[in-house]
Design a protein around this motif. Structure first.
Motif, PDB file in Angstrom:
ATOM      1  N   GLN A 125       0.887  -1.230   0.321  1.00  0.00           N
ATOM      2  CA  GLN A 125       0.262  -0.418  -0.254  1.00  0.00           C
ATOM      3  C   GLN A 125       0.736   1.273  -0.273  1.00  0.00           C
ATOM      4  O   GLN A 125       2.409   0.723   0.540  1.00  0.00           O
ATOM      5  CB  GLN A 125      -0.780   0.038   1.113  1.00  0.00           C
ATOM      6  N   LYS A 130      -2.461   5.614   1.666  1.00  0.00           N
ATOM      7  CA  LYS A 130      -3.554   4.076   2.100  1.00  0.00           C
ATOM      8  C   LYS A 130      -3.478   3.757   2.990  1.00  0.00           C
ATOM      9  O   LYS A 130      -4.813   3.058   3.767  1.00  0.00           O
ATOM     10  CB  LYS A 130      -3.970   3.694   1.116  1.00  0.00           C
ATOM     11  N   LYS A 176      -5.155   5.206   5.880  1.00  0.00           N
ATOM     12  CA  LYS A 176      -6.835   5.243   5.441  1.00  0.00           C
ATOM     13  C   LYS A 176      -7.000   3.900   6.121  1.00  0.00           C
ATOM     14  O   LYS A 176      -8.181   3.746   6.979  1.00  0.00           O
ATOM     15  CB  LYS A 176      -6.818   5.795   4.446  1.00  0.00           C
ATOM     16  N   ALA A 177      -6.317   2.757   5.550  1.00  0.00           N
ATOM     17  CA  ALA A 177      -6.460   1.670   6.009  1.00  0.00           C
ATOM     18  C   ALA A 177      -6.482   1.597   7.791  1.00  0.00           C
ATOM     19  O   ALA A 177      -7.545   1.070   8.507  1.00  0.00           O
ATOM     20  CB  ALA A 177      -5.498   0.029   5.928  1.00  0.00           C
ATOM     21  N   MET A 195      -9.224   2.865   9.224  1.00  0.00           N
ATOM     22  CA  MET A 195     -10.569   2.243   8.848  1.00  0.00           C
ATOM     23  C   MET A 195     -11.079   1.309   9.851  1.00  0.00           C
ATOM     24  O   MET A 195     -11.550   1.113  10.916  1.00  0.00           O
ATOM     25  CB  MET A 195     -11.021   1.952   7.987  1.00  0.00           C
ATOM     26  N   SER A 196      -9.268   0.818  10.213  1.00  0.00           N
ATOM     27  CA  SER A 196      -9.530  -0.417  11.071  1.00  0.00           C
ATOM     28  C   SER A 196     -10.028  -0.096  12.248  1.00  0.00           C
ATOM     29  O   SER A 196     -10.720  -0.529  13.306  1.00  0.00           O
ATOM     30  CB  SER A 196      -8.226  -1.175  11.551  1.00  0.00           C
ATOM     31  N   SER A 248     -16.462   7.979   3.372  1.00  0.00           N
ATOM     32  CA  SER A 248     -14.624   7.264   3.551  1.00  0.00           C
ATOM     33  C   SER A 248     -15.311   5.633   4.106  1.00  0.00           C
ATOM     34  O   SER A 248     -14.908   4.404   3.063  1.00  0.00           O
ATOM     35  CB  SER A 248     -13.531   7.778   3.982  1.00  0.00           C
ATOM     36  N   HIS A 280     -14.677   1.784   1.924  1.00  0.00           N
ATOM     37  CA  HIS A 280     -13.809   1.297   2.751  1.00  0.00           C
ATOM     38  C   HIS A 280     -14.637  -0.226   2.675  1.00  0.00           C
ATOM     39  O   HIS A 280     -13.679  -1.517   2.694  1.00  0.00           O
ATOM     40  CB  HIS A 280     -13.049   1.595   3.880  1.00  0.00           C
TER      41      HIS A 280
END
Length: 145
Positions: A80, A84, A87-88, A91-92, A123, A127
Motif C-alpha cells: 500500500q 492508503k 487510511k487503512a 478505518m480499522s 470513506s 472501505h
C-alpha cells in the motif's frame, strides 16, 4: 546522491550481505530492519490518528526518510502507498470503535482524524461496503451482564 545511485548502493550492499552472510542471518537482519521501520510507521500513525492534519510529509520527516523512499519502502512491505496505509489504519480503528457502541458515528469520525462526519461516512462506506451505522448493527461486541 541521486535515486539511481542510492538504489545501486543498496543493491551492492544487499548483494554483499547475501553472499557473505548465511541466508537466514541476512533475512533476519532485513526483516528486523523492516519490522522496526513498520513499527515506527504504525506508532507514528497511532500517535497522530486523531489529527486531521496527519500527512505523509510529516511522517517522512519524523522518520527521517524522504517522501519517495517512505513510499517505496511502505509499498514493498505492505503493498500500500502511505496514504492508503494511513487510511487503512484509520478505518480499522474506526471499525473497532463502532463495534464497541461507546461512541456515535460522528464521534468515531473525529477520533480517527476526519473533520466532517459526512466525509467519514462516505470513506467508511467505500472501505467496508456498508455505512458505519449498518456496520455497528452487524458487528457489535456482545455485552456482558
Amino acid at each position: 546522491m541521486t535515486d539511481s545511485e542510492e538504489n545501486t548502493n543498496q543493491d551492492m550492499i544487499k548483494n554483499y550481505l547475501e553472499k557473505n552472510l548465511s541466508g537466514e542471518l541476512f533475512n533476519q537482519l532485513l526483516s528486523s530492519a523492516d519490522e522496526k521501520l513498520l513499527k515506527n510507521i504504525i506508532d507514528y500513525v497511532s500517535e497522530n490518528l486523531e489529527n486531521p492534519e496527519l500527512t505523509v510529509e510529516g511522517m517522512s520527516k519524523k522518520l527521517g526518510l524522504s517522501r519517495n523512499h517512505l513510499h517505496r519502502k511502505l509499498k514493498s512491505l505492505t503493498g500500500q502507498s502511505p496514504v492508503k496505509f494511513i487510511k487503512a489504519i484509520r478505518m480499522s480503528y474506526a471499525a473497532h470503535l463502532l463495534s464497541t457502541e461507546k461512541w456515535s458515528v460522528s464521534e468515531v469520525g473525529y477520533k480517527v482524524g476526519y473533520n466532517t462526519p459526512s466525509y467519514f461516512s462516505s470513506s467508511f462506506t467505500a472501505h467496508f461496503g456498508m455505512p458505519p451505522t449498518t456496520y455497528m448493527e452487524k458487528n457489535t461486541y456482545p455485552t456482558t451482564p
